[in-house]
Structures are given as structure tokens and as C-alpha cells.
Design an enzyme around this catalytic site. Structure first.
Site, PDB file in Angstrom:
ATOM      1  N   ARG A 281     -15.668 -37.334 -20.987  1.00  0.00           N
ATOM      2  CA  ARG A 281     -15.963 -36.048 -20.347  1.00  0.00           C
ATOM      3  C   ARG A 281     -17.440 -35.949 -19.981  1.00  0.00           C
ATOM      4  O   ARG A 281     -17.800 -35.348 -18.973  1.00  0.00           O
ATOM      5  CB  ARG A 281     -15.534 -34.895 -21.255  1.00  0.00           C
ATOM      6  CG  ARG A 281     -14.023 -34.734 -21.245  1.00  0.00           C
ATOM      7  CD  ARG A 281     -13.502 -34.037 -22.477  1.00  0.00           C
ATOM      8  NE  ARG A 281     -13.991 -32.690 -22.600  1.00  0.00           N
ATOM      9  CZ  ARG A 281     -14.203 -32.064 -23.771  1.00  0.00           C
ATOM     10  NH1 ARG A 281     -13.975 -32.701 -24.902  1.00  0.00           N
ATOM     11  NH2 ARG A 281     -14.623 -30.831 -23.790  1.00  0.00           N
TER      12      ARG A 281
ATOM     13  N   ARG B   6     -16.849 -28.765 -33.982  1.00  0.00           N
ATOM     14  CA  ARG B   6     -16.407 -27.574 -33.242  1.00  0.00           C
ATOM     15  C   ARG B   6     -14.955 -27.205 -33.563  1.00  0.00           C
ATOM     16  O   ARG B   6     -14.061 -28.041 -33.545  1.00  0.00           O
ATOM     17  CB  ARG B   6     -16.560 -27.850 -31.738  1.00  0.00           C
ATOM     18  CG  ARG B   6     -15.902 -26.836 -30.864  1.00  0.00           C
ATOM     19  CD  ARG B   6     -16.483 -26.801 -29.500  1.00  0.00           C
ATOM     20  NE  ARG B   6     -15.983 -27.824 -28.585  1.00  0.00           N
ATOM     21  CZ  ARG B   6     -16.195 -27.787 -27.283  1.00  0.00           C
ATOM     22  NH1 ARG B   6     -16.908 -26.814 -26.752  1.00  0.00           N
ATOM     23  NH2 ARG B   6     -15.720 -28.735 -26.500  1.00  0.00           N
TER      24      ARG B   6
ATOM     25  N   ARG C 253     -10.372 -29.250 -31.178  1.00  0.00           N
ATOM     26  CA  ARG C 253      -9.708 -29.553 -29.907  1.00  0.00           C
ATOM     27  C   ARG C 253      -9.389 -31.046 -29.854  1.00  0.00           C
ATOM     28  O   ARG C 253     -10.239 -31.870 -30.180  1.00  0.00           O
ATOM     29  CB  ARG C 253     -10.644 -29.215 -28.738  1.00  0.00           C
ATOM     30  CG  ARG C 253     -10.620 -27.769 -28.358  1.00  0.00           C
ATOM     31  CD  ARG C 253     -11.697 -27.423 -27.375  1.00  0.00           C
ATOM     32  NE  ARG C 253     -11.792 -28.294 -26.215  1.00  0.00           N
ATOM     33  CZ  ARG C 253     -12.545 -28.047 -25.151  1.00  0.00           C
ATOM     34  NH1 ARG C 253     -13.259 -26.930 -25.105  1.00  0.00           N
ATOM     35  NH2 ARG C 253     -12.595 -28.876 -24.145  1.00  0.00           N
TER      36      ARG C 253
ATOM     37  N   LYS D 137     -20.631 -22.856 -22.683  1.00  0.00           N
ATOM     38  CA  LYS D 137     -20.156 -22.064 -21.533  1.00  0.00           C
ATOM     39  C   LYS D 137     -19.198 -20.962 -21.989  1.00  0.00           C
ATOM     40  O   LYS D 137     -19.306 -19.826 -21.553  1.00  0.00           O
ATOM     41  CB  LYS D 137     -19.417 -22.953 -20.516  1.00  0.00           C
ATOM     42  CG  LYS D 137     -20.236 -24.058 -19.911  1.00  0.00           C
ATOM     43  CD  LYS D 137     -19.455 -24.804 -18.833  1.00  0.00           C
ATOM     44  CE  LYS D 137     -18.219 -25.555 -19.310  1.00  0.00           C
ATOM     45  NZ  LYS D 137     -18.497 -26.709 -20.177  1.00  0.00           N
TER      46      LYS D 137
ATOM     47  N   ARG E 194     -16.306 -27.459 -10.918  1.00  0.00           N
ATOM     48  CA  ARG E 194     -16.788 -28.643 -11.622  1.00  0.00           C
ATOM     49  C   ARG E 194     -17.043 -29.787 -10.650  1.00  0.00           C
ATOM     50  O   ARG E 194     -17.439 -30.865 -11.070  1.00  0.00           O
ATOM     51  CB  ARG E 194     -15.711 -29.093 -12.611  1.00  0.00           C
ATOM     52  CG  ARG E 194     -16.012 -28.747 -14.067  1.00  0.00           C
ATOM     53  CD  ARG E 194     -14.860 -29.260 -14.894  1.00  0.00           C
ATOM     54  NE  ARG E 194     -15.205 -29.425 -16.273  1.00  0.00           N
ATOM     55  CZ  ARG E 194     -14.944 -28.532 -17.221  1.00  0.00           C
ATOM     56  NH1 ARG E 194     -14.376 -27.401 -16.914  1.00  0.00           N
ATOM     57  NH2 ARG E 194     -15.253 -28.801 -18.478  1.00  0.00           N
TER      58      ARG E 194
HETATM   59  P1  AMP Z   1     -13.406 -27.130 -20.908  1.00  0.00           P
HETATM   60  O1  AMP Z   1     -12.630 -26.284 -21.872  1.00  0.00           O
HETATM   61  O2  AMP Z   1     -14.122 -26.320 -19.881  1.00  0.00           O
HETATM   62  O3  AMP Z   1     -14.302 -28.113 -21.629  1.00  0.00           O
HETATM   63  O4  AMP Z   1     -12.318 -27.997 -20.093  1.00  0.00           O
HETATM   64  C1  AMP Z   1     -11.482 -28.924 -20.754  1.00  0.00           C
HETATM   65  C2  AMP Z   1     -10.877 -29.898 -19.772  1.00  0.00           C
HETATM   66  O5  AMP Z   1     -10.055 -29.196 -18.826  1.00  0.00           O
HETATM   67  C3  AMP Z   1     -11.863 -30.676 -18.933  1.00  0.00           C
HETATM   68  O6  AMP Z   1     -12.397 -31.805 -19.596  1.00  0.00           O
HETATM   69  C4  AMP Z   1     -11.007 -31.054 -17.736  1.00  0.00           C
HETATM   70  O7  AMP Z   1     -10.132 -32.118 -18.049  1.00  0.00           O
HETATM   71  C5  AMP Z   1     -10.146 -29.823 -17.536  1.00  0.00           C
HETATM   72  N1  AMP Z   1     -10.774 -28.868 -16.594  1.00  0.00           N
HETATM   73  C6  AMP Z   1     -11.247 -27.624 -16.876  1.00  0.00           C
HETATM   74  N2  AMP Z   1     -11.767 -27.040 -15.779  1.00  0.00           N
HETATM   75  C7  AMP Z   1     -11.624 -27.935 -14.766  1.00  0.00           C
HETATM   76  C8  AMP Z   1     -11.985 -27.941 -13.392  1.00  0.00           C
HETATM   77  N3  AMP Z   1     -12.618 -26.900 -12.825  1.00  0.00           N
HETATM   78  N4  AMP Z   1     -11.682 -29.040 -12.662  1.00  0.00           N
HETATM   79  C9  AMP Z   1     -11.066 -30.096 -13.211  1.00  0.00           C
HETATM   80  N5  AMP Z   1     -10.708 -30.169 -14.505  1.00  0.00           N
HETATM   81  C10 AMP Z   1     -10.977 -29.102 -15.286  1.00  0.00           C
END
Ligand code: AMP
Length: 201
Positions: A162, A123, A151, A15, A88
Site C-alpha cells: 500500500r 492499530r 485490519r 486520514k 487516490r
Molecule cells: P483506507 O482505509 O483508506 O486505508 O483504504 C483501504 C484500501 O481500500 C486501500 O488500500 C485500497 O485498496 C482501497 N481503497 C480505498 N479508497 C480507494 C480509492 N479511492 N481508490 C482505490 N482504492 C481505494
């Protein structure tokens, strides 16, 4: 009319990589909610303090925190925007629709679980600008000079959680867009360039 794009997909589906490139090329404002939260954790802000327990467990941050924060950002944009990682959940998708004046395109990246596991195992992301590194980029971000590192939430147990959260909460949000004829499902496997060609359609 302004263009509004949301990217949905499982963790490590690309993404960020694809969303950033599309936003850059098409002049859209870009927000990664995950990157925003990781910066808040790093800087130990009020948001970071609230979000940390959820991120540490590989859980989603509650809608009550996410929705007002993202709507504040979208409302401040003067022209088109692209959201990476929001919505999400179905309530997040509904809240965005209610606030939005105009069209919304949902791009869904599909990548099989085994490929996602392979990707997170190696990653690296820039600690400063949050760009995901390409293979062979070493230890420094070629864009901003920041340090490239793994990360914390890509550790195996966290990542599996996740993926579970993705099935439980994001799939219904994808169905929400499919039911309304607004989802475009893109095969997210292959090189970033190949995927990008498909994203462009
Ligand atoms: P990402 O970098 O998009 O993989 O997001 C990392 C983490 O941030 C996710 O696993 C969630 O814990 C949190 N997060 C990011 N976006 C959202 C969202 N729209 N709603 C809830 N938690 C989020």
C-alpha cells in the site's frame, strides 16, 4: 456555498481520525472509501466480491469501480461533504473536479514512513463503525460497542504494498492539487489532538 474537503495521505497517516473529527465538528457528510470497501467485503456484497482481490494484495481498487460509486454518493449530498481516501489517483481527482460544482480543499497529511510502520503495528479499528481506536481502549469500541480488531490489510507485506501504491498513484494526485494551488500540507505527527489543531489551521 457548500464546503467540500478531501483528505489524502499514506496509509495510517490519520486520514480517518482527523477527517471524521473535522466532518463531525463542521457538520459535513463523511465518507471513508476504505471503510466502505471493508464493509462490502465483510458483507460479501457484489462490490465486496469485486474489490476483495485488490484489497487482499494491498492494491488499489480500479478507478472504473471507485469513480461512479463515489460520484453517486457526492451527488446525493444536499450540503457539504468530506471524503477520506478519495481521490487516490489523478483520474479520480479529475473525475471529481468534472462532477463538482464549486470549490474543493485538499488536506494532505504528511507522516514519515517509520512512523507509519510503527502505527500499523498496533492499530485497531472497530469492525462495526470503522473508527480507529485510541490507545488503551481495550477490545470494545467506546462509540458503538463494536469489536476492536487489527485490519487484515495492516499485515506487514500488504502494508508495504500500500505504501508503494501510495508513491506510485497518490503522490501524482497530490501534485495535481499542489499545481492548482489547492493543497494544504499538514504535519501529521504527534498526538491526534495536536494534528487536529494543525488541520483546523
Ligand atoms: P483506507 O482505509 O483508506 O486505508 O483504504 C483501504 C484500501 O481500500 C486501500 O488500500 C485500497 O485498496 C482501497 N481503497 C480505498 N479508497 C480507494 C480509492 N479511492 N481508490 C482505490 N482504492 C481505494
Amino acid at each position: 456555498m457548500s464546503r467540500h474537503v478531501v483528505f489524502l495521505g499514506p496509509p495510517a497517516s490519520g486520514k480517518g481520525t482527523q477527517g471524521r473529527r473535522l466532518a463531525e465538528e463542521d457538520g459535513l457528510a463523511y465518507l471513508s472509501t476504505g471503510a466502505l470497501l471493508r464493509s462490502a467485503l465483510r458483507d460479501d456484497t457484489e462490490l465486496g466480491k469485486k474489490a476483495r482481490p485488490f484489497l487482499d494484495r494491498g492494491e488499489f481498487v480500479p478507478d472504473e469501480i471507485m469513480v461512479p460509486m463515489v460520484l453517486e454518493w457526492t451527488e446525493a449530498q444536499k450540503s457539504g461533504w468530506l471524503l477520506d481516501g478519495f481521490p487516490r489517483t489523478v483520474p479520480q481527482a479529475e473525475a471529481l473536479d468534472e462532477a463538482l460544482n464549486g470549490e474543493l480543499e485538499a488536506i494532505i497529511l504528511h507522516v514519515p514512513d517509520e512512523e507509519l510502520r510503527r502505527r500499523v503495528a498496533c492499530r485497531l479499528e472497530c469492525e462495526n463503525c470503522h473508527r480507529v481506536a485510541r490507545e488503551g481502549e481495550g477490545e470494545q469500541c467506546p462509540k458503538c460497542g463494536g469489536k476492536l480488531s487489527a485490519r487484515a490489510d495492516d499485515a506487514s507485506a500488504n502494508f508495504e504494498n500500500r505504501l508503494l501504491e501510495y508513491r506510485r498513484l497518490v503522490i501524482p494526485a497530490i501534485t495535481y492539487y499542489c499545481d492548482r494551488g489547492r493543497a494544504r500540507i499538514v504535519n501529521g505527527t504527534g498526538s491526534p489532538d495536536d494534528v487536529y489543531q494543525r488541520v483546523r489551521g
